[in-house]
Design a protein around this motif. Sequence first.
Motif, PDB file in Angstrom:
ATOM      1  N   ASP A 127       0.989  -1.270  -0.047  1.00 44.70           N
ATOM      2  CA  ASP A 127       0.063   0.199  -0.191  1.00 44.70           C
ATOM      3  C   ASP A 127       0.956   1.321  -0.009  1.00 44.70           C
ATOM      4  O   ASP A 127       0.658   2.264  -0.758  1.00 44.70           O
ATOM      5  CB  ASP A 127      -0.956  -0.001   1.257  1.00 44.70           C
ATOM      6  CG  ASP A 127      -0.374  -0.346   2.461  1.00 44.70           C
ATOM      7  OD1 ASP A 127       0.908  -0.542   2.485  1.00 44.70           O
ATOM      8  OD2 ASP A 127      -1.037  -0.068   3.446  1.00 44.70           O
ATOM      9  N   TYR A 131       1.112   4.045  -3.236  1.00 42.19           N
ATOM     10  CA  TYR A 131       0.762   5.363  -2.811  1.00 42.19           C
ATOM     11  C   TYR A 131       1.955   6.080  -3.125  1.00 42.19           C
ATOM     12  O   TYR A 131       1.915   7.354  -3.868  1.00 42.19           O
ATOM     13  CB  TYR A 131       0.388   5.613  -1.460  1.00 42.19           C
ATOM     14  CG  TYR A 131      -0.869   5.389  -1.260  1.00 42.19           C
ATOM     15  CD1 TYR A 131      -1.997   5.405  -1.902  1.00 42.19           C
ATOM     16  CD2 TYR A 131      -1.121   4.408   0.053  1.00 42.19           C
ATOM     17  CE1 TYR A 131      -3.346   5.061  -1.450  1.00 42.19           C
ATOM     18  CE2 TYR A 131      -2.406   3.824   0.435  1.00 42.19           C
ATOM     19  CZ  TYR A 131      -3.667   4.165  -0.463  1.00 42.19           C
ATOM     20  OH  TYR A 131      -4.765   3.780  -0.005  1.00 42.19           O
ATOM     21  N   ASN A 132       3.185   5.532  -2.931  1.00 40.59           N
ATOM     22  CA  ASN A 132       4.532   6.566  -3.105  1.00 40.59           C
ATOM     23  C   ASN A 132       4.855   6.710  -4.753  1.00 40.59           C
ATOM     24  O   ASN A 132       5.558   7.438  -4.973  1.00 40.59           O
ATOM     25  CB  ASN A 132       5.543   5.900  -2.350  1.00 40.59           C
ATOM     26  CG  ASN A 132       5.880   6.541  -1.253  1.00 40.59           C
ATOM     27  OD1 ASN A 132       5.482   7.866  -0.547  1.00 40.59           O
ATOM     28  ND2 ASN A 132       6.270   5.986   0.068  1.00 40.59           N
ATOM     29  N   THR A 168       3.162   2.644 -12.386  1.00 41.51           N
ATOM     30  CA  THR A 168       2.372   4.228 -12.385  1.00 41.51           C
ATOM     31  C   THR A 168       3.220   5.093 -13.369  1.00 41.51           C
ATOM     32  O   THR A 168       2.595   5.944 -14.048  1.00 41.51           O
ATOM     33  CB  THR A 168       2.346   4.640 -10.765  1.00 41.51           C
ATOM     34  OG1 THR A 168       1.791   3.713 -10.208  1.00 41.51           O
ATOM     35  CG2 THR A 168       1.888   5.993 -10.781  1.00 41.51           C
ATOM     36  N   THR A 275       2.592  15.312   1.056  1.00 30.94           N
ATOM     37  CA  THR A 275       1.728  14.040   0.580  1.00 30.94           C
ATOM     38  C   THR A 275       2.345  12.875   0.867  1.00 30.94           C
ATOM     39  O   THR A 275       1.992  11.938   1.533  1.00 30.94           O
ATOM     40  CB  THR A 275       1.608  14.217  -0.943  1.00 30.94           C
ATOM     41  OG1 THR A 275       0.794  15.077  -1.320  1.00 30.94           O
ATOM     42  CG2 THR A 275       1.128  12.817  -1.313  1.00 30.94           C
ATOM     43  N   ILE A 279       1.016   9.736   3.517  1.00 26.90           N
ATOM     44  CA  ILE A 279       0.949   8.412   3.334  1.00 26.90           C
ATOM     45  C   ILE A 279       1.776   7.560   4.424  1.00 26.90           C
ATOM     46  O   ILE A 279       0.980   6.699   5.015  1.00 26.90           O
ATOM     47  CB  ILE A 279       1.801   8.241   1.828  1.00 26.90           C
ATOM     48  CG1 ILE A 279       1.080   8.753   0.687  1.00 26.90           C
ATOM     49  CG2 ILE A 279       2.130   6.603   1.540  1.00 26.90           C
ATOM     50  CD1 ILE A 279       1.966   8.827  -0.399  1.00 26.90           C
ATOM     51  N   CYS A 283      -0.666   5.106   7.230  1.00 26.18           N
ATOM     52  CA  CYS A 283      -0.085   3.658   7.443  1.00 26.18           C
ATOM     53  C   CYS A 283       0.415   3.333   8.823  1.00 26.18           C
ATOM     54  O   CYS A 283      -0.046   2.419   9.514  1.00 26.18           O
ATOM     55  CB  CYS A 283       0.977   3.368   6.215  1.00 26.18           C
ATOM     56  SG  CYS A 283       1.405   1.549   6.803  1.00 26.18           S
TER      57      CYS A 283
END
Length: 299
Positions: A127, A131-132, A168, A275, A279, A283
């Motif tokens: 996760d 996200y990173n 990504t 951001t 993240i 977590c």
Amino acid sequence: MLTGVQVLLIGGDARQLEVIRKLAELDATVVITGFDGLQSTPEGAVQAEYNERLFDGVDALVLPAVGTDDQGVISAVFSDSKIRLEERHMARLPKHCKVYAGMAKPYLSDLCKQHQLELVELFERDDVAIYNSIPTAEGAVMMAIQHTDITIHGSTCMVLGFGRTGFTLARTLKGLGANVLVGVRKGEHFARALEMGFEPFYTSNLRQYTGNIDLLFNTIPTMIVTAQIIANLPSRSVIIDLASKPGGTDFRFAEKRAIKAMLAPGLPGIVAPRTAGRIIADCLTQLIMDDLINRGNGE
């Protein structure tokens, strides 16, 4: 809520400020050290001088993205003091305490094993890594724009690796109108890349695909962009290596050939620290809450 949970947070960069904010918001008791260079202490935290007594009664020890270096030194951009994590510090932590870091070098891993403390490497989690990958991709595109005289649109880009970051990044480049080649090692990655409209190839055949590349992005943390590969790149090519240090590029040979090549690990903390901090914070706090629940249930 994290009421009653004792958290010790040592060092770090702007990302840690988001972690502190989130912990305090959830009512944890947050002691920080390595932030004496800030104009004011973050709201909800207590700033303390670094000493071994800080480790007494701690439920969660939170370290920076790279927990420590090979000598145990903890990076602290908001302090001029040298902070070193030693055996005597770890010995004072309760056995239920968990140690959290983005990633851990052998020094930190060995300390935790020695004292039977659970080490959680946040960047190893799917996760967090997914996200990173978003700020990483945006940062890579930013670097590409800064160091080329062409648009991404219409360019020929190569992405090596189709893991969480490569996936990504390739999608982002394609969205900007680039022709994207993707170097993979696994058959399932080849199939997925083809299904998504990329031009996949196996990295074992890398050299034959490098003759007309404008931008080469590497995400594979082993030497793959070798002198042989670089020798086949057009002189206009730019290499952006996103793998962890020392990267997967022969930077010496790239310089010799006058091909621009940059190592750019840790982009989330550079291009989007707020951001990236959120993240980590989301977590981390969820893991601490889960651990609190499990301890309460006697697990």
